[in-house]
Scaffold this motif. Structure first.
Motif, PDB file in Angstrom:
ATOM      1  N   PHE A  13     119.894   8.163 183.151  1.00 56.26           N
ATOM      2  CA  PHE A  13     119.829   9.750 183.216  1.00 56.26           C
ATOM      3  C   PHE A  13     119.128  10.165 181.829  1.00 56.26           C
ATOM      4  O   PHE A  13     119.482   9.792 180.751  1.00 56.26           O
ATOM      5  N   ALA A  14     118.381  11.347 181.862  1.00 59.77           N
ATOM      6  CA  ALA A  14     118.215  12.088 180.982  1.00 59.77           C
ATOM      7  C   ALA A  14     118.958  13.258 180.714  1.00 59.77           C
ATOM      8  O   ALA A  14     119.294  13.971 181.662  1.00 59.77           O
ATOM      9  N   LEU A  15     119.521  13.633 179.482  1.00 64.05           N
ATOM     10  CA  LEU A  15     120.502  14.837 179.326  1.00 64.05           C
ATOM     11  C   LEU A  15     119.385  15.706 178.827  1.00 64.05           C
ATOM     12  O   LEU A  15     118.759  15.412 177.551  1.00 64.05           O
ATOM     13  N   VAL A  16     119.285  16.907 179.219  1.00 70.64           N
ATOM     14  CA  VAL A  16     118.151  17.702 179.104  1.00 70.64           C
ATOM     15  C   VAL A  16     118.780  19.191 178.652  1.00 70.64           C
ATOM     16  O   VAL A  16     119.847  19.602 179.001  1.00 70.64           O
ATOM     17  N   GLN A  17     118.260  19.873 177.570  1.00 68.02           N
ATOM     18  CA  GLN A  17     118.402  21.175 177.226  1.00 68.02           C
ATOM     19  C   GLN A  17     118.164  22.160 178.260  1.00 68.02           C
ATOM     20  O   GLN A  17     119.152  23.246 178.267  1.00 68.02           O
ATOM     21  N   ASP A  18     117.410  22.171 179.100  1.00 69.37           N
ATOM     22  CA  ASP A  18     117.034  23.367 180.147  1.00 69.37           C
ATOM     23  C   ASP A  18     116.725  22.680 181.239  1.00 69.37           C
ATOM     24  O   ASP A  18     115.374  22.095 181.446  1.00 69.37           O
ATOM     25  N   LEU A  19     117.690  22.393 182.318  1.00 67.82           N
ATOM     26  CA  LEU A  19     117.644  21.905 183.511  1.00 67.82           C
ATOM     27  C   LEU A  19     116.268  22.251 184.116  1.00 67.82           C
ATOM     28  O   LEU A  19     115.778  21.513 184.910  1.00 67.82           O
ATOM     29  N   LYS A  55     113.636  23.684 183.488  1.00 67.03           N
ATOM     30  CA  LYS A  55     112.323  23.313 182.707  1.00 67.03           C
ATOM     31  C   LYS A  55     112.151  21.934 182.975  1.00 67.03           C
ATOM     32  O   LYS A  55     110.995  21.559 183.410  1.00 67.03           O
ATOM     33  N   ALA A  56     113.138  21.079 182.880  1.00 63.35           N
ATOM     34  CA  ALA A  56     112.901  19.749 182.914  1.00 63.35           C
ATOM     35  C   ALA A  56     112.635  19.438 184.402  1.00 63.35           C
ATOM     36  O   ALA A  56     111.745  18.572 184.705  1.00 63.35           O
ATOM     37  N   PRO A  80     106.630  12.958 175.001  1.00 60.35           N
ATOM     38  CA  PRO A  80     108.029  13.287 175.422  1.00 60.35           C
ATOM     39  C   PRO A  80     107.999  14.924 175.684  1.00 60.35           C
ATOM     40  O   PRO A  80     109.028  15.419 176.173  1.00 60.35           O
ATOM     41  N   GLN A  81     107.282  15.727 174.924  1.00 59.61           N
ATOM     42  CA  GLN A  81     107.220  16.997 175.086  1.00 59.61           C
ATOM     43  C   GLN A  81     106.878  17.541 176.403  1.00 59.61           C
ATOM     44  O   GLN A  81     107.187  18.664 176.856  1.00 59.61           O
ATOM     45  N   HIS A  82     106.464  16.686 177.320  1.00 55.72           N
ATOM     46  CA  HIS A  82     106.107  17.154 178.753  1.00 55.72           C
ATOM     47  C   HIS A  82     107.034  16.384 179.512  1.00 55.72           C
ATOM     48  O   HIS A  82     107.011  16.454 180.860  1.00 55.72           O
ATOM     49  N   ALA A  83     108.082  15.821 179.042  1.00 57.09           N
ATOM     50  CA  ALA A  83     109.193  15.185 180.023  1.00 57.09           C
ATOM     51  C   ALA A  83     110.431  15.173 179.461  1.00 57.09           C
ATOM     52  O   ALA A  83     111.474  14.372 179.293  1.00 57.09           O
ATOM     53  N   SER A  84     110.783  16.438 178.666  1.00 56.14           N
ATOM     54  CA  SER A  84     112.012  16.612 178.185  1.00 56.14           C
ATOM     55  C   SER A  84     112.908  15.633 177.450  1.00 56.14           C
ATOM     56  O   SER A  84     113.970  15.229 177.462  1.00 56.14           O
ATOM     57  N   GLY A  85     111.828  15.206 176.399  1.00 51.51           N
ATOM     58  CA  GLY A  85     112.557  14.039 175.431  1.00 51.51           C
ATOM     59  C   GLY A  85     112.453  12.606 175.917  1.00 51.51           C
ATOM     60  O   GLY A  85     112.704  11.805 175.124  1.00 51.51           O
ATOM     61  N   VAL A  86     111.760  12.490 177.041  1.00 57.47           N
ATOM     62  CA  VAL A  86     111.464  10.967 177.474  1.00 57.47           C
ATOM     63  C   VAL A  86     109.850  10.766 177.551  1.00 57.47           C
ATOM     64  O   VAL A  86     109.282  11.512 177.901  1.00 57.47           O
TER      65      VAL A  86
END
Length: 286
Positions: A12-18, A20-21, A273-279
C-alpha cells in the motif's frame, strides 16, 4: 517448524490526499474499488486496485486518532508513497506462533472489519486478521501479514479489468544503502525467501507467484529511472512498483490520454512519483 509466510499479498501507498491519489491512479488507467471507509477509531479510508492474485492499495488518513498516530508520523517524517508490504499467510494466530518458534518477532495481532461498497450500489463486509513483524526484523519500511477472512468481498470480478491491462504486481523496488545485508534480513521474512545479485543490487524472492523485492543503491536506482526526482518518494520505505500489463500499447495510450509523458526504461514505461502520490509506477510486459 514450517515458515508460515508464503508471498506478497498486497502493498500500500500511504498518501497525503486520498481523493487526489484516486484521481491520479484512475488517470493511469486503473480501475479503483469504491472508497472503503474504516472505523472511527482507525480514522482512515482506502481504495484498492485489484489483480487476480494480489493487489495494490491507496490508504489515506481522514482524521488523527490514537490508532493511526504511527502512520500519521510516518507520513509526516517520511513523505507519501509506498510504505508497506502485506504478506500471504494462513491464519494470523498460527503465523505469529510459528514465527515465534523460528525466532522471528511479531506484534499487533488483531482482527478488524470494514464495510465494502459494491459497484452495484450494495454493500458487504470485508474481514481481516493481521500481525506485524517487529521493527527490529525489518530493515526499513513496514512489513506485516494479512489473513483474508472474506476474499470474495475483496476480489470482486468487476474490479479485475483495467484500461491499462494491468494484471499483477511484478516487483517492488527500494533504495538501500547496503543491499546485501538488507536483502538477507528481508529474505528471512518469507518461507522461500532467498537473495541473488542482480542489476547492481540484490533481488529477494518472496515465494511462488509472488512479486520479488529489488534492493538498489541510489546510483543504480537513479540509472533505472533517469530524470526522476527520487526525493519525491518516501524516505526509509519503498520506492517503485512494477506492474505487469498484458498490452503495453494500452498502457501507453492511457498515459497519453492523461497527458503524462512516461520515462522509457529497460523494462517498460515508468511514471514519475509526482503523478502517482509518491510512487514510481512502472508498467512492464506480463
Amino acid at each position: 517448524m514450517s515458515h508460515p509466510v508464503k508471498g506478497i499479498d498486497h502493498c500500500f501507498a500511504l498518501v497525503q490526499d486520498l481523493d487526489k491519489a484516486a484521481k491520479q491512479y484512475a488517470a493511469l488507467g486503473f480501475t479503483l474499488s469504491p472508497r472503503g471507509l474504516h472505523s472511527e477509531a482507525k480514522g482512515s479510508a482506502n481504495y484498492t486496485i485489484m489483480f487476480p492474485d494480489d493487489y495494490f492499495e491507496l490508504l489515506g488518513l481522514l482524521r488523527a486518532t490514537p490508532l493511526n498516530a504511527a502512520r500519521g508520523k510516518a507520513l509526516e517524517d517520511q513523505g507519501q508513497g509506498l510504505h508497506a508490504i502485506a504478506c500471504r499467510i494462513g491464519t494470523a494466530e498460527a503465523a505469529a506462533s510459528q514465527l515465534a518458534e523460528l525466532g522471528i518477532g511479531t506484534h499487533g495481532l488483531g482482527s478488524f472489519e470494514r464495510p465494502v461498497p459494491l459497484p452495484d450500489g450494495g454493500s458487504a463486509v470485508a474481514a481481516f486478521s493481521t500481525v506485524v513483524f517487529d521493527p527490529a526484523e525489518v530493515p526499513f519500511g513496514s512489513v506485516f501479514m494479512c489473513q483474508h477472512k472474506t476474499p470474495e468481498t475483496v476480489w470482486l470480478p468487476e474490479l479485475l479489468t483495467h484500461a491499462n491491462t494491468a494484471c499483477g504486481l511484478d516487483a517492488i523496488l527500494a533504495l538501500s544503502e547496503d543491499p546485501d545485508a538488507d536483502g538477507k534480513r528481508f529474505a528471512r521474512l518469507w518461507a522461500d525467501g532467498a537473495t541473488r545479485a542482480s542489476g547492481g543490487g540484490v533481488t529477494v524472492s518472496t515465494g511462488a507467484n509472488s512479486a520479488p523485492l529489488v534492493l538498489l543503491q541510489r546510483e543504480e536506482m537513479q540509472a533505472l529511472y533517469p530524470d526522476v526526482d527520487l526525493s519525491l518518494t518516501p524516505k526509509g520505505a519503498f520506492t517503485a512498483l512494477r506492474i505487469k500489463v498484458s498490452d503495453m500499447n494500452a498502457a501507453r495510450q492511457c498515459l497519453k490520454d492523461a497527458d503524462i509523458t512516461p520515462i522509457t526504461t529497460q523494462a517498460g514505461l515508468a511514471v514519475a512519483p509526482q503523478h502517482a502520490s509518491g510512487v514510481i509506477v512502472e508498467f512492464v510486459p506480463a
